[in-house]
Design an enzyme around this catalytic site. Structure first.
Site, PDB file in Angstrom:
ATOM      1  N   ASP A  13      -5.993  -3.131   4.224  1.00  0.00           N
ATOM      2  CA  ASP A  13      -4.884  -3.427   5.127  1.00  0.00           C
ATOM      3  C   ASP A  13      -5.430  -3.967   6.455  1.00  0.00           C
ATOM      4  O   ASP A  13      -6.218  -3.284   7.120  1.00  0.00           O
ATOM      5  CB  ASP A  13      -4.157  -2.099   5.389  1.00  0.00           C
ATOM      6  CG  ASP A  13      -2.669  -2.246   5.542  1.00  0.00           C
ATOM      7  OD1 ASP A  13      -2.159  -3.380   5.496  1.00  0.00           O
ATOM      8  OD2 ASP A  13      -2.010  -1.197   5.707  1.00  0.00           O
ATOM      9  N   GLU A  55       9.067  -2.048   2.186  1.00  0.00           N
ATOM     10  CA  GLU A  55       9.141  -0.662   2.668  1.00  0.00           C
ATOM     11  C   GLU A  55      10.505  -0.353   3.269  1.00  0.00           C
ATOM     12  O   GLU A  55      11.017  -1.110   4.107  1.00  0.00           O
ATOM     13  CB  GLU A  55       8.035  -0.419   3.715  1.00  0.00           C
ATOM     14  CG  GLU A  55       8.046   1.010   4.264  1.00  0.00           C
ATOM     15  CD  GLU A  55       6.767   1.409   4.996  1.00  0.00           C
ATOM     16  OE1 GLU A  55       5.771   0.656   4.936  1.00  0.00           O
ATOM     17  OE2 GLU A  55       6.784   2.485   5.620  1.00  0.00           O
TER      18      GLU A  55
END
Ligand SMILES: Nc1nc2c(c(=O)[nH]1)N[C@@H](CNc1ccc(C(=O)N[C@@H](CCC(=O)O)C(=O)O)cc1)CN2
Ligand SMILES: CC(C)(CO)C(=O)C(=O)O
Length: 273
Positions: free
Chosen positions: A73, A172
């Site tokens: 990430d 998300e």
């Protein structure tokens, strides 16, 4: 090996032992998420974590993942300035972090960046909907796409991220119906977290789903606790403490033998001095 059409299993892991078990359990993808900041480093949010911190954990995870595709990430501040900055960071993730792909947050505004990185041959996983690195702008960790306009904006982001060349994208905290509808409009897989079963795959943080946190700590609604690693670790550490204090540990079987005559000679040699 995952069968065609089967949901993709993704797990966020931050170190060698957790990535090792994730890989052994057949996760398709292991993500070294920047949730590292909050989960492993005890920070308040993800904005503080640095590239160097991420890289150390990427290397640790990459040593353990033999079959899972490993994604790192990109942390806040390491990719937003320009596509060139982002590519430079992504290259470091591959060379120094030994990951196979990178994830970055953002929708249509990040399309040129995603294009730049994928053109250099580094697979990019997008991340839309609730983007935790921007929680200050979103007014906290808030569900996204809850209105018609909001849902259309998430769809627009999804299409732009796909068009830019991402091999998939995390969605998300978007209502399940919206994430499911977006998934059917895409040709690349969506990886849901808090976005329902209509996504093409799911991701959770290993520490969350295995219950490695103290009782009473807040966890997002999307987390299902499949284990109780906290209690098991706590029980083991308490037992160790008690056995050390009670001189039950270490027992004979945890020690190394020495031959009788060597011991006698040692006793004699030390007696004289
Ligand atoms: N450990 C852990 N840390 C994390 C994540 C995770 O996965 N697990 N993921 C990232 C943070 N994401 C969230 C997403 C949602 C929430 C949250 O708290 N949501 C409210 C919803 C608020 C609303 O209704 O708008 C809830 O009650 O579930 C918190 C962090 C980074 N840190
Ligand atoms: C869990 C996930 C996918 C979403 O916040 C993530 O990005 C992380 O682990 O940092």
């Amino acid at each position: 090996m995952r069968k065609r059409g089967e949901p993709i299993t993704v797990l966020t892991a931050h170190d060698f032992p957790s990535a090792h078990v994730a890989d052994a359990a057949g996760m398709d993808v292991v993500l070294v998420g920047d949730s590292l900041a909050m989960v492993a480093l005890g920070m308040e949010d993800t904005s503080e974590v640095t590239v160097d911190e991420m890289l150390m954990h990427c290397r640790s995870v990459a040593r353990a993942t033999k079959s899972a595709f490993t994604v790192g990430d990109l942390p806040m501040g390491s990719y937003e300035v320009s596509p060139e900055q982002a590519l430079q960071t992504a290259i470091r993730f591959v060379k120094e972090g030994r990951v196979q792909g990178v994830k970055l947050e953002g929708g249509k505004e990040m399309a040129p960046t995603i294009e730049k990185i994928t053109r250099a041959g580094i697979p990019v996983l997008g991340h839309i909907g609730l983007t935790p690195q921007r929680q200050n702008a979103l007014g906290g960790f808030r569900v996204q796409g809850k209105t018609c306009a909001g849902a259309l904006a998430v769809l627009e982001d999804a299409l732009a991220v796909q068009e830019a060349g991402a091999f998939g994208m995390v969605i998300e905290a978007v209502p399940a119906e919206v994430a499911g509808a977006i998934t059917t409009k895409l040709s690349v897989p969506t990886i849901g977290i808090g976005s329902g079963s209509g996504c093409a795959g799911q991701v959770l943080v290993q520490v969350d789903m295995s219950g490695y946190f103290p009782p009473g700590r807040f966890i997002p609604k999307f987390v299902k606790k499949y284990g109780d690693v906290w209690s098991e670790s706590y029980r083991a550490i308490e037992a160790y403490r008690d056995e050390v204090k009670g001189r039950q540990y270490p027992a004979q079987e945890h020690t190394y033998p020495i031959r009788e005559e060597e011991l006698e000679a040692f006793a004699k040699a030390t007696e004289e001095s």
